[in-house]
Scaffold this motif. Structure first.
Motif, PDB file in Angstrom:
ATOM      1  N   SER A  51       0.867  -1.178   0.000  1.00 35.39           N
ATOM      2  CA  SER A  51       0.000   0.000   0.000  1.00 35.39           C
ATOM      3  C   SER A  51       0.899   1.222   0.000  1.00 35.39           C
ATOM      4  N   PRO A  52       0.337   2.427  -0.036  1.00 33.32           N
ATOM      5  CA  PRO A  52       1.185   3.615   0.109  1.00 33.32           C
ATOM      6  C   PRO A  52       1.893   3.681   1.464  1.00 33.32           C
ATOM      7  N   ASP A  53       1.487   2.841   2.400  1.00 27.79           N
ATOM      8  CA  ASP A  53       2.158   2.776   3.701  1.00 27.79           C
ATOM      9  C   ASP A  53       3.260   1.718   3.724  1.00 27.79           C
ATOM     10  N   HIS A  54       3.670   1.258   2.560  1.00 22.29           N
ATOM     11  CA  HIS A  54       4.752   0.288   2.417  1.00 22.29           C
ATOM     12  C   HIS A  54       5.796   0.830   1.451  1.00 22.29           C
ATOM     13  N   PHE A  55       6.951   0.177   1.370  1.00 18.65           N
ATOM     14  CA  PHE A  55       7.891   0.429   0.285  1.00 18.65           C
ATOM     15  C   PHE A  55       8.415  -0.912  -0.211  1.00 18.65           C
ATOM     16  N   VAL A  56       8.952  -0.906  -1.430  1.00 18.78           N
ATOM     17  CA  VAL A  56       9.287  -2.134  -2.147  1.00 18.78           C
ATOM     18  C   VAL A  56      10.737  -2.086  -2.597  1.00 18.78           C
ATOM     19  N   LEU A  57      11.426  -3.199  -2.450  1.00 19.83           N
ATOM     20  CA  LEU A  57      12.828  -3.337  -2.879  1.00 19.83           C
ATOM     21  C   LEU A  57      13.005  -4.658  -3.630  1.00 19.83           C
ATOM     22  N   PRO A  58      14.013  -4.757  -4.512  1.00 20.87           N
ATOM     23  CA  PRO A  58      14.397  -6.084  -5.011  1.00 20.87           C
ATOM     24  C   PRO A  58      14.890  -6.951  -3.855  1.00 20.87           C
ATOM     25  N   GLY A  59      14.624  -8.240  -3.907  1.00 22.81           N
ATOM     26  CA  GLY A  59      15.160  -9.147  -2.897  1.00 22.81           C
ATOM     27  C   GLY A  59      16.678  -9.142  -2.929  1.00 22.81           C
ATOM     28  N   ARG A 403       7.088  -2.262   5.698  1.00 24.72           N
ATOM     29  CA  ARG A 403       6.246  -1.202   6.261  1.00 24.72           C
ATOM     30  C   ARG A 403       7.048   0.102   6.382  1.00 24.72           C
ATOM     31  N   ARG A 404       6.380   1.203   6.135  1.00 23.26           N
ATOM     32  CA  ARG A 404       6.999   2.525   6.247  1.00 23.26           C
ATOM     33  C   ARG A 404       6.959   3.073   7.665  1.00 23.26           C
ATOM     34  N   ASP A 405       6.063   2.591   8.511  1.00 24.11           N
ATOM     35  CA  ASP A 405       5.699   3.325   9.724  1.00 24.11           C
ATOM     36  C   ASP A 405       6.889   3.644  10.620  1.00 24.11           C
ATOM     37  N   ARG A 406       7.797   2.717  10.847  1.00 23.13           N
ATOM     38  CA  ARG A 406       8.948   2.995  11.695  1.00 23.13           C
ATOM     39  C   ARG A 406      10.061   3.700  10.931  1.00 23.13           C
ATOM     40  N   VAL A 407      10.314   3.245   9.710  1.00 14.70           N
ATOM     41  CA  VAL A 407      11.455   3.741   8.948  1.00 14.70           C
ATOM     42  C   VAL A 407      11.298   5.227   8.624  1.00 14.70           C
ATOM     43  N   VAL A 422      17.232   7.098   3.554  1.00 13.69           N
ATOM     44  CA  VAL A 422      16.448   6.740   4.735  1.00 13.69           C
ATOM     45  C   VAL A 422      16.371   5.226   4.868  1.00 13.69           C
ATOM     46  N   ILE A 423      16.140   4.552   3.774  1.00  8.31           N
ATOM     47  CA  ILE A 423      16.028   3.086   3.799  1.00  8.31           C
ATOM     48  C   ILE A 423      17.355   2.449   4.196  1.00  8.31           C
ATOM     49  N   VAL A 424      18.445   2.884   3.562  1.00  9.69           N
ATOM     50  CA  VAL A 424      19.750   2.290   3.871  1.00  9.69           C
ATOM     51  C   VAL A 424      20.136   2.570   5.322  1.00  9.69           C
ATOM     52  N   ASP A 425      19.826   3.748   5.828  1.00  7.76           N
ATOM     53  CA  ASP A 425      20.210   4.109   7.196  1.00  7.76           C
ATOM     54  C   ASP A 425      19.315   3.493   8.260  1.00  7.76           C
ATOM     55  N   ARG A 426      18.031   3.236   7.947  1.00  2.00           N
ATOM     56  CA  ARG A 426      17.083   2.945   9.024  1.00  2.00           C
ATOM     57  C   ARG A 426      16.364   1.598   8.920  1.00  2.00           C
ATOM     58  N   ALA A 427      16.174   1.067   7.733  1.00  2.00           N
ATOM     59  CA  ALA A 427      15.378  -0.161   7.592  1.00  2.00           C
ATOM     60  C   ALA A 427      16.111  -1.357   8.174  1.00  2.00           C
ATOM     61  N   ASP A 428      15.357  -2.295   8.713  1.00  2.00           N
ATOM     62  CA  ASP A 428      15.936  -3.572   9.123  1.00  2.00           C
ATOM     63  C   ASP A 428      14.888  -4.659   8.991  1.00  2.00           C
ATOM     64  N   SER A 429      15.266  -5.851   9.398  1.00  2.00           N
ATOM     65  CA  SER A 429      14.401  -7.009   9.175  1.00  2.00           C
ATOM     66  C   SER A 429      13.059  -6.906   9.897  1.00  2.00           C
ATOM     67  N   THR A 430      12.983  -6.135  10.956  1.00  2.00           N
ATOM     68  CA  THR A 430      11.711  -6.028  11.684  1.00  2.00           C
ATOM     69  C   THR A 430      10.656  -5.285  10.875  1.00  2.00           C
ATOM     70  N   ASP A 431      11.076  -4.550   9.835  1.00  2.00           N
ATOM     71  CA  ASP A 431      10.124  -3.817   8.998  1.00  2.00           C
ATOM     72  C   ASP A 431       9.589  -4.664   7.851  1.00  2.00           C
TER      73      ASP A 431
END
Length: 521
Positions: A51-59, A403-407, A422-431
Motif C-alpha cells: 500500500s502507500p504505507d509500504h515500500f518495495v525493494l528487489p530481494g 512497512r513505512r511506519d517505523r522507517v 532513509v532506507i539504507v540508514d534505518r530499515a531492518d528485518s523487523t520492517d
C-alpha cells in the motif's frame, strides 16, 4: 496469476533508482509493468500486496553464505587461522532429518533478513551420501529460495599455510602422529567431491529455475594450481560459475607473495579462474593490482562486513573497488551480526565502514550505488543475471515489501530526504512484511508460508539438545577440543612473521599520537 505490488517508494533500479508512490504489476512470476501507481493500478488483479504505507525493494542476494553455520550458531571470536583448527569438529555425519532442519532454520532467518537467494559454499559431511548435500538442497527447494550451491574442494596446506608434512615435522613426534591420523584440516578426497558435484548437477541444476550447482575451490592457500584448474574446468563443463574465498586474512596476502610471487589475483588470472562468473568472497586484503584484475575480469567481490569484523579479518576497500569499476556484492558468511542474517544491517555496515574521518569530502557511498551494486552483482553471483538485478519488465519478481511506519517516522521528518538514504540508514528485518520469489510469497504478512516454522524450530531444538553438540566418544572430544588446544601455540608461532611482515597501510581511522608531536598529546 496477476498481482499488484504497491509501495512508496518502489525501488526498481531502472533508469531511475526509485518511483515515488509506485506499483509493480507481476504476471506469472515476472514483472509485467512498473511505474507510478496512478498509471498501473488499473485493471483486474488476483491480489494486491502492499500500500502507500509500504515500500518495495528487489530481494537481496547473499553473495557469500555457508548454510552449515546453522549447525553451529554461537560466539565467533577467532581469526580464521585459529578457527581453522576447530572447524572439522562440526563436520560430522548426522541424521539427514537433523541436517535438513538445522539448515531450514537458518534459511528461515535468511528470508526474514530480506534475502531471496544465496551463494552457498558447502563443505559437506564425510560419511553421508553425496556429503549430505541433498538434504540441504531439499531445504532450499522446500522453502522457496534461490541458491547457487557449491561443494567445497581443498587439497593442500590443511593446518597452516605450509605443506602438511613440513608442518608436522615442527611438532613433537607424538603430537605430529596424532595430527596425521585426525580429521583436523577437513579436506575430503577431491575425486569424490568432484564426482558428487557432477551427480548433484545432473539431479539439481536448473530445478524449478531456482537452483544452480557451481564449483567451489576453498581459498588460495588450501588449493593447488591443479585444483583451481579442475574447478574452472568443472564450471565450464556445467556451464555455471564458481566461488572461492580470496584474500580474507592478512596472512593469506603474505602467503601469495611469498609462495606465488605476487598478488593472489595474478595467480588466479594465470590459472584461468577469473571471469564474470567468478565470485571472490571477503576480498579484504586486496592490493591495488588485485582490484585492477578484479575489475578487468568482471569478477565479483563479495564484501562480508559483519563476518570480516567478527573474525578479525578487517575492513574491505569497498569504496575503492567501486570507484575502480569493480563489481561488489555483499554477503553474511553465515556469521552475520547477532546471527540474525539481517541483510539491511550488513549493507548499512558496508557503507558506514567506508566513511573516513580524515577525508571530509568523501561522505557516504551513494545509497543508489550500494543498492544497484548489491542487486546486479548478486544476480550474476547466484547465476541468474538474466532474471534478477532490478524490477524492470521481464525480470523475475523477487522482491521485498516493507512497512513505512517505523522507517519514515515521525511524519514529514524525511519529506526532503532521498528515500534511499532513509532506507539504507534505518530499515531492518523487523520492517519486512512480505517476500516474493518469482512472484510467489515465501513470507506473507510476517509468516513463512511454505514450511511450518514452528515445527522446524522444534525439530532443530530437539536435535540441538539431544544429538548435534554431544560428542559420540572421547576420541571425538579429543579431536574437537584437546588436540586443537595443543596445536594452537605452534600455529600462532608459524603465523607470527606472516602477520608482522610490514605492508603499506590502507585507510586509517585514528591516531596514537597528537598531530606532529609524537607525544600523544
Amino acid at each position: 496469476m496477476r498481482s499488484l505490488i504497491i509501495g512508496d517508494p518502489v525501488v526498481y533500479l531502472g533508469d531511475e533508482p526509485f518511483i515515488a508512490d509506485g506499483a509493480v504489476v507481476v504476471e506469472d512470476g515476472r514483472v509485467a509493468d512498473v511505474g507510478p501507481r496512478s498509471r498501473v493500478e488499473h485493471g483486474g488483479f488476483d491480489e494486491t500486496i502492499g500500500s502507500p504505507d509500504h515500500f518495495v525493494l528487489p530481494g537481496f542476494v547473499n553473495c557469500h553464505y555457508h548454510s552449515e553455520c546453522g549447525l553451529v550458531p554461537g560466539v565467533y571470536d577467532l581469526i580464521f587461522e585459529r578457527a581453522n583448527l576447530r572447524i572439522h569438529g562440526s563436520m560430522f555425519a548426522l541424521a539427514e532429518d537433523d541436517l535438513y532442519n538445522a539448515v531450514l532454520a537458518n534459511l528461515i532467518a535468511l528470508i526474514r533478513g530480506g534475502q531471496t537467494a544465496a551463494v552457498d559454499m558447502y563443505y559437506g559431511r564425510p560419511g553421508m551420501d553425496l556429503f549430505g548435500a541433498e538434504p540441504v538442497l531439499r531445504a532450499y527447494a522446500d522453502i522457496g529460495l534461490r541458491v547457487a550451491f557449491g561443494l567445497v574442494t581443498r587439497d593442500r596446506n590443511r593446518y597452516v599455510h605450509q605443506d602438511d608434512a613440513e608442518f608436522r615435522r615442527c611438532l613433537p613426534a607424538q603430537l605430529a602422529a596424532e595430527l596425521a591420523g585426525s580429521p583436523v584440516g577437513y579436506a575430503w578426497p577431491v575425486d569424490d567431491v568432484f564426482a558428487a558435484s557432477r551427480t548433484l548437477a545432473g539431479r539439481w541444476d536448473g530445478r524449478d529455475d531456482r537452483i544452480r550447482i557451481i564449483a567451489a575451490p576453498d581459498w588460495t592457500p588450501a588449493c593447488s594450481d591443479d585444483l583451481y584448474r579442475r574447478n574452472r574446468e568443472l564450471a565450464d563443463e556445467l556451464e555455471t560459475g564458481l566461488t572461492t574465498h580470496v584474500l580474507e586474512t592478512r596472512s593469506e596476502l603474505t602467503f601469495n607473495f611469498e609462495r606465488h610471487g605476487g598478488p593472489a589475483l595474478v595467480r588466479l588470472e594465470e590459472l584461468g579462474v577469473l571471469g564474470p562468473d567468478a565470485t571472490l568472497a571477503h576480498f579484504v586484503w586486496a592490493t591495488d593490482r588485485d582490484i585492477e584484475l578484479l575489475a578487468s575480469a568482471g569478477a565479483i567481490a563479495s564484501i562480508d562486513p559483519g563476518s570480516n569484523l567478527r573474525l578479525s579479518a578487517g575492513i574491505a576497500r569497498t569504496r575503492e573497488i567501486l570507484e575502480r569499476g569493480g563489481n561488489v556484492g555483499f554477503g553474511t558468511d553465515g556469521i552475520s551480526f547477532a546471527d540474525r542474517e539481517d541483510f539491511f544491517d550488513e549493507l548499512r555496515l558496508a557503507g558506514l565502514l567506508q566513511r573516513r574521518p580524515m577525508d571530509l569530502a568523501s561522505g557516504r557511498i551513494a545509497s543508489a550505488q550500494l543498492l544497484r551494486s548489491a542487486a546486479t552483482a548478486g544476480a550474476r553471483a547466484v547465476r541468474f543475471e538474466g532474471a534478477l538485478g532490478n524490477l524492470t519488465p521481464g525480470h523475475d519478481a523477487d522482491l521485498l515489501v516493507l512497512r513505512r511506519d517505523r522507517v519514515f517516522w515521525p511524519p514529514a521528518r524525511y519529506a526532503a530526504a532521498n528515500p534511499l538514504d532513509v532506507i539504507v540508514d534505518r530499515a531492518d528485518s523487523t520492517d519486512l512484511e512480505t517476500v516474493l520469489v518469482r512472484g510467489r510469497a515465501i513470507m506473507r504478512d510476517g509468516k513463512i508460508t511454505l514450511v511450518d516454522e514452528t515445527r522446524v524450530r522444534e525439530a532443530f531444538a530437539d536435535a540441538a539438545a539431544n544429538r548435534l553438540w554431544r560428542f559420540a566418544s572421547e576420541q571425538e572430544r579429543r579431536w574437537a577440543v584437546g588436540l586443537p588446544d595443543q596445536l594452537e601455540p605452534y600455529v600462532l608461532e608459524f603465523y607470527r612473521r606472516w602477520t608482522e611482515t610490514p605492508v603499506a597501510p590502507g585507510p586509517s581511522y585514528n591516531t596514537t599520537t597528537g598531530p606532529g608531536t609524537g607525544r600523544g598529546l
